[in-house]
Design a protein around this motif. Structure first.
Motif, PDB file in Angstrom:
ATOM      1  N   ARG A 108       0.825  -1.199   0.000  1.00 39.92           N
ATOM      2  CA  ARG A 108       0.000   0.000   0.000  1.00 39.92           C
ATOM      3  C   ARG A 108       0.863   1.253   0.000  1.00 39.92           C
ATOM      4  NH1 ARG A 108      -5.326  -0.576   1.363  1.00 39.92           N
ATOM      5  NH2 ARG A 108      -5.413   1.495   0.409  1.00 39.92           N
ATOM      6  N   ALA A 109       0.357   2.278  -0.668  1.00 40.65           N
ATOM      7  CA  ALA A 109       0.990   3.599  -0.643  1.00 40.65           C
ATOM      8  C   ALA A 109       0.081   4.550   0.119  1.00 40.65           C
ATOM      9  CB  ALA A 109       1.223   4.114  -2.057  1.00 40.65           C
ATOM     10  N   GLY A 110       0.687   5.474   0.843  1.00 49.17           N
ATOM     11  CA  GLY A 110      -0.101   6.412   1.628  1.00 49.17           C
ATOM     12  C   GLY A 110       0.602   7.745   1.773  1.00 49.17           C
ATOM     13  N   VAL A 111       0.000   8.633   2.551  1.00 43.97           N
ATOM     14  CA  VAL A 111       0.542   9.970   2.794  1.00 43.97           C
ATOM     15  C   VAL A 111       0.535  10.231   4.292  1.00 43.97           C
ATOM     16  CG1 VAL A 111       0.194  12.453   2.452  1.00 43.97           C
ATOM     17  CG2 VAL A 111      -0.190  10.869   0.558  1.00 43.97           C
ATOM     18  N   GLN A 112       1.625  10.790   4.796  1.00 42.99           N
ATOM     19  CA  GLN A 112       1.721  11.156   6.203  1.00 42.99           C
ATOM     20  C   GLN A 112       2.214  12.594   6.323  1.00 42.99           C
ATOM     21  OE1 GLN A 112       4.253   8.424   8.282  1.00 42.99           O
ATOM     22  NE2 GLN A 112       2.829   6.697   8.121  1.00 42.99           N
ATOM     23  N   TYR A 113       1.836  13.233   7.418  1.00 41.51           N
ATOM     24  CA  TYR A 113       2.330  14.584   7.697  1.00 41.51           C
ATOM     25  C   TYR A 113       3.476  14.485   8.689  1.00 41.51           C
ATOM     26  CZ  TYR A 113       2.552  19.453   9.148  1.00 41.51           C
ATOM     27  OH  TYR A 113       2.981  20.721   9.425  1.00 41.51           O
ATOM     28  N   GLN A 114       4.604  15.087   8.349  1.00 42.25           N
ATOM     29  CA  GLN A 114       5.759  15.100   9.235  1.00 42.25           C
ATOM     30  C   GLN A 114       5.859  16.464   9.903  1.00 42.25           C
ATOM     31  OE1 GLN A 114       9.281  13.898   7.057  1.00 42.25           O
ATOM     32  NE2 GLN A 114       8.942  11.747   7.582  1.00 42.25           N
ATOM     33  N   GLY A 115       5.624  16.475  11.205  1.00 38.92           N
ATOM     34  CA  GLY A 115       5.618  17.735  11.927  1.00 38.92           C
ATOM     35  C   GLY A 115       6.963  18.421  11.948  1.00 38.92           C
ATOM     36  N   ASN A 116       8.055  17.632  12.046  1.00 37.27           N
ATOM     37  CA  ASN A 116       9.380  18.255  12.102  1.00 37.27           C
ATOM     38  C   ASN A 116       9.740  18.944  10.791  1.00 37.27           C
ATOM     39  OD1 ASN A 116       9.473  15.834  10.762  1.00 37.27           O
ATOM     40  ND2 ASN A 116      11.530  15.288  11.468  1.00 37.27           N
ATOM     41  N   ALA A 117       9.284  18.388   9.677  1.00 38.35           N
ATOM     42  CA  ALA A 117       9.550  18.998   8.368  1.00 38.35           C
ATOM     43  C   ALA A 117       8.433  19.940   7.936  1.00 38.35           C
ATOM     44  CB  ALA A 117       9.736  17.912   7.311  1.00 38.35           C
ATOM     45  N   LYS A 118       7.307  19.889   8.659  1.00 39.81           N
ATOM     46  CA  LYS A 118       6.128  20.676   8.307  1.00 39.81           C
ATOM     47  C   LYS A 118       5.745  20.454   6.846  1.00 39.81           C
ATOM     48  CE  LYS A 118       6.958  24.273  11.762  1.00 39.81           C
ATOM     49  NZ  LYS A 118       7.129  25.729  12.023  1.00 39.81           N
ATOM     50  N   ALA A 119       5.731  19.187   6.464  1.00 44.47           N
ATOM     51  CA  ALA A 119       5.429  18.829   5.080  1.00 44.47           C
ATOM     52  C   ALA A 119       4.862  17.416   5.048  1.00 44.47           C
ATOM     53  CB  ALA A 119       6.682  18.918   4.214  1.00 44.47           C
ATOM     54  N   TYR A 120       4.311  17.058   3.902  1.00 49.14           N
ATOM     55  CA  TYR A 120       3.745  15.729   3.703  1.00 49.14           C
ATOM     56  C   TYR A 120       4.753  14.849   2.972  1.00 49.14           C
ATOM     57  CZ  TYR A 120      -0.668  17.954   4.919  1.00 49.14           C
ATOM     58  OH  TYR A 120      -1.666  18.643   5.577  1.00 49.14           O
ATOM     59  N   VAL A 121       4.698  13.558   3.270  1.00 47.21           N
ATOM     60  CA  VAL A 121       5.567  12.590   2.607  1.00 47.21           C
ATOM     61  C   VAL A 121       4.721  11.431   2.113  1.00 47.21           C
ATOM     62  CG1 VAL A 121       7.620  13.179   3.945  1.00 47.21           C
ATOM     63  CG2 VAL A 121       6.057  11.395   4.778  1.00 47.21           C
ATOM     64  N   VAL A 122       5.224  10.749   1.092  1.00 48.89           N
ATOM     65  CA  VAL A 122       4.586   9.541   0.575  1.00 48.89           C
ATOM     66  C   VAL A 122       5.203   8.343   1.278  1.00 48.89           C
ATOM     67  CG1 VAL A 122       4.231   8.109  -1.478  1.00 48.89           C
ATOM     68  CG2 VAL A 122       4.115  10.601  -1.650  1.00 48.89           C
ATOM     69  N   THR A 123       4.377   7.397   1.658  1.00 45.48           N
ATOM     70  CA  THR A 123       4.870   6.197   2.333  1.00 45.48           C
ATOM     71  C   THR A 123       4.500   4.958   1.537  1.00 45.48           C
ATOM     72  OG1 THR A 123       2.847   5.981   3.667  1.00 45.48           O
ATOM     73  CG2 THR A 123       4.664   7.277   4.597  1.00 45.48           C
ATOM     74  N   LEU A 124       5.378   3.981   1.577  1.00 46.14           N
ATOM     75  CA  LEU A 124       5.128   2.663   0.998  1.00 46.14           C
ATOM     76  C   LEU A 124       5.181   1.660   2.136  1.00 46.14           C
ATOM     77  CD1 LEU A 124       7.356   2.854  -2.224  1.00 46.14           C
ATOM     78  CD2 LEU A 124       4.950   3.496  -1.939  1.00 46.14           C
ATOM     79  N   ASP A 125       4.036   1.079   2.450  1.00 46.05           N
ATOM     80  CA  ASP A 125       3.915   0.182   3.603  1.00 46.05           C
ATOM     81  C   ASP A 125       4.427   0.855   4.876  1.00 46.05           C
ATOM     82  OD1 ASP A 125       2.816  -1.778   2.032  1.00 46.05           O
ATOM     83  OD2 ASP A 125       4.705  -2.838   1.705  1.00 46.05           O
ATOM     84  N   GLY A 126       4.157   2.141   5.007  1.00 49.85           N
ATOM     85  CA  GLY A 126       4.518   2.880   6.207  1.00 49.85           C
ATOM     86  C   GLY A 126       5.903   3.477   6.210  1.00 49.85           C
ATOM     87  N   SER A 127       6.746   3.139   5.238  1.00 51.79           N
ATOM     88  CA  SER A 127       8.104   3.671   5.177  1.00 51.79           C
ATOM     89  C   SER A 127       8.159   4.843   4.204  1.00 51.79           C
ATOM     90  CB  SER A 127       9.089   2.587   4.736  1.00 51.79           C
ATOM     91  OG  SER A 127       9.130   1.548   5.693  1.00 51.79           O
ATOM     92  N   VAL A 128       8.931   5.849   4.560  1.00 53.86           N
ATOM     93  CA  VAL A 128       8.960   7.092   3.796  1.00 53.86           C
ATOM     94  C   VAL A 128       9.703   6.901   2.471  1.00 53.86           C
ATOM     95  CG1 VAL A 128       9.721   9.493   3.797  1.00 53.86           C
ATOM     96  CG2 VAL A 128       8.839   8.455   5.894  1.00 53.86           C
ATOM     97  N   LEU A 129       9.080   7.357   1.404  1.00 53.58           N
ATOM     98  CA  LEU A 129       9.678   7.275   0.073  1.00 53.58           C
ATOM     99  C   LEU A 129      10.725   8.362  -0.099  1.00 53.58           C
ATOM    100  CD1 LEU A 129       9.493   6.025  -2.844  1.00 53.58           C
ATOM    101  CD2 LEU A 129       7.886   7.875  -3.346  1.00 53.58           C
ATOM    102  N   ARG A 130      11.842   8.008  -0.692  1.00 53.51           N
ATOM    103  CA  ARG A 130      12.891   8.969  -0.993  1.00 53.51           C
ATOM    104  C   ARG A 130      13.080   9.078  -2.506  1.00 53.51           C
ATOM    105  NH1 ARG A 130      16.257  10.349   3.331  1.00 53.51           N
ATOM    106  NH2 ARG A 130      15.834   9.206   5.258  1.00 53.51           N
ATOM    107  N   THR A 131      13.931  10.007  -2.892  1.00 59.80           N
ATOM    108  CA  THR A 131      14.226  10.198  -4.310  1.00 59.80           C
ATOM    109  C   THR A 131      15.236   9.150  -4.765  1.00 59.80           C
ATOM    110  OG1 THR A 131      16.125  11.653  -3.961  1.00 59.80           O
ATOM    111  CG2 THR A 131      13.934  12.670  -3.946  1.00 59.80           C
TER     112      THR A 131
END
Length: 395
Positions: A108-131
């Protein structure tokens, strides 16, 4: 052993040019969709060489070596890879197959809000996607993050098709490439301004047919008529857009069309105006503009679509208003509207970069599996950056 030097130019596709070689063989399988980048070069010296790269989610492989089988056993290889990765605890990467796909490694892919970065990230099975370069990929807009997550979510259960993920490609390119290549990208736009597809026009009086065709006076007259009509259709469709681009650029910018085979040279004032405009954009905006200009083969049209300057004209075009195309000749207006190919909803972002090609198809016939595929491909290449820019403005 064969000793050669390769110059590898990374643009919208991967091209390999041998500078010094003898009896060499080069093979380049099909490359999948990617966001075009301004040129950068890499020189490698080895013999023979196998070069593999994954850039902007497109796979392109080139094999360079001697045609002599006796040298194959002594071959050496060197591989450069950039993979889509998620957090280290997952360790997943996108290893592309020959057909440009990869095995799906997440559920599954999802979206989470990261308070420390004050931005949203995409997650794959709960892990943050990187470039691909393992840099954080964050989004100020939740809407854009959800759109990128949707590209991952709706991949086939058995295979990931990176060429169906243009928003992800633009997003990662704006993080991995653009910040380090801004000047190169801007100057590349200036370079191609003088061969702008919207400014290079068909000659209004036509050109003489080659004597080898043994043309009759009737043949030459027919060609001259079509050439004149095409020139007028180009002016009626493109000139109103160019005037709007000039207003955006300001500072005395004037976009001057030309029917010369050597291109359409523009003034230094116009160069400076385009340069200032491009440098005023942030990394994500510049990435989108570069993609639009490359897809349209036109800096002017890229700027027009970037600012959505076509929209008032698009409404007039779809509603058959007499205001557009810009001509008082009803016959010429009808000729221009033939470029719709029976689709009354065909929009200007798809038509304007293809005016001459669509004109040729109307008058000389459509190549099935050619023109139709090109139109569909252009829709993706044009609308993806436009959607990216629009979604960035959403909360």
């Amino acid at each position: 052993m064969l000793s050669s030097t390769l110059k590898v130019s990374i643009t919208s596709t991967l091209t390999v040019t041998p500078l010094r070689s003898s009896r060499s063989v080069i093979t380049t399988p099909h490359a999948a969709f990617m966001v075009p980048l301004s040129p950068c070069s890499l020189s490698l010296s080895t013999a023979p060489l196998r070069f593999t790269t994954t850039l902007g989610f497109a796979a392109a492989r080139a094999t360079f070596g001697s045609s002599s089988s006796s040298q194959s056993s002594a071959s050496t290889s060197e591989t450069l890879e950039e993979n889509v990765v998620v957090d280290d605890n997952v360790g997943a990467k996108l290893n592309l197959r020959e057909d440009g796909t990869s095995q799906r490694f997440y559920r599954r892919a999802g979206v989470q809000y990261q308070g420390n970065a004050k931005a949203y990230v995409v997650t794959l099975d709960g892990s943050v996607l990187r470039t691909p370069a393992r840099r954080p990929l964050t989004f100020a807009s939740q809407t854009l993050a959800q759109a990128v997550a949707a590209e991952w979510e709706y991949q086939d259960a058995r295979a990931i098709r990176p060429f169906t993920m243009p928003l992800m490609a633009i997003s990662s390119t704006s993080v991995d490439r653009t910040p380090y290549m801004r000047n190169d990208i801007v100057e590349n736009l200036i370079k191609h301004l003088h061969t702008d597809g919207a400014l290079c026009r068909n000659p209004s009086e036509g050109r003489a047919l080659h004597p080898a065709f043994q043309p009759s006076e009737e043949d030459q007259a027919h060609v001259n008529k079509l050439s004149s009509q095409l020139s007028k259709v180009q002016a009626a469709l493109l000139d109103p857009v160019l005037r709007r681009v000039e207003n955006v650029l300001g500072d005395g910018a004037t976009l001057v069309p030309s029917d010369s085979l050597l291109g359409a040279p523009q003034s230094e004032e116009t160069e400076d105006a385009v340069r200032r405009h491009a440098k005023s954009l942030d990394d994500a905006e510049l990435t989108a503009l570069d993609a639009l200009c490359s897809s349209c083969k036109s800096v002017a049209l890229g700027i027009a679509l970037f600012h959505r300057l076509h929209e008032p004209l698009d409404d007039a075009w779809i509603n058959n208003s007499s205001e557009y195309p810009a001509t008082d000749d009803d016959e010429l207006r009808d000729e221009a509207r033939k470029l719709r190919f029976g689709d009354p909803q065909v929009s200007l972002p798809v038509l304007l970069p293809r005016v001459e090609e669509e004109w040729q198809a109307v008058n000389w016939g459509v190549v099935e599996g050619g023109h139709d595929i090109d139109r569909s491909d252009l829709k993706v290449r044009v609308y993806a950056p436009m959607a990216f820019l629009r979604l960035r403005q959403e909360p």
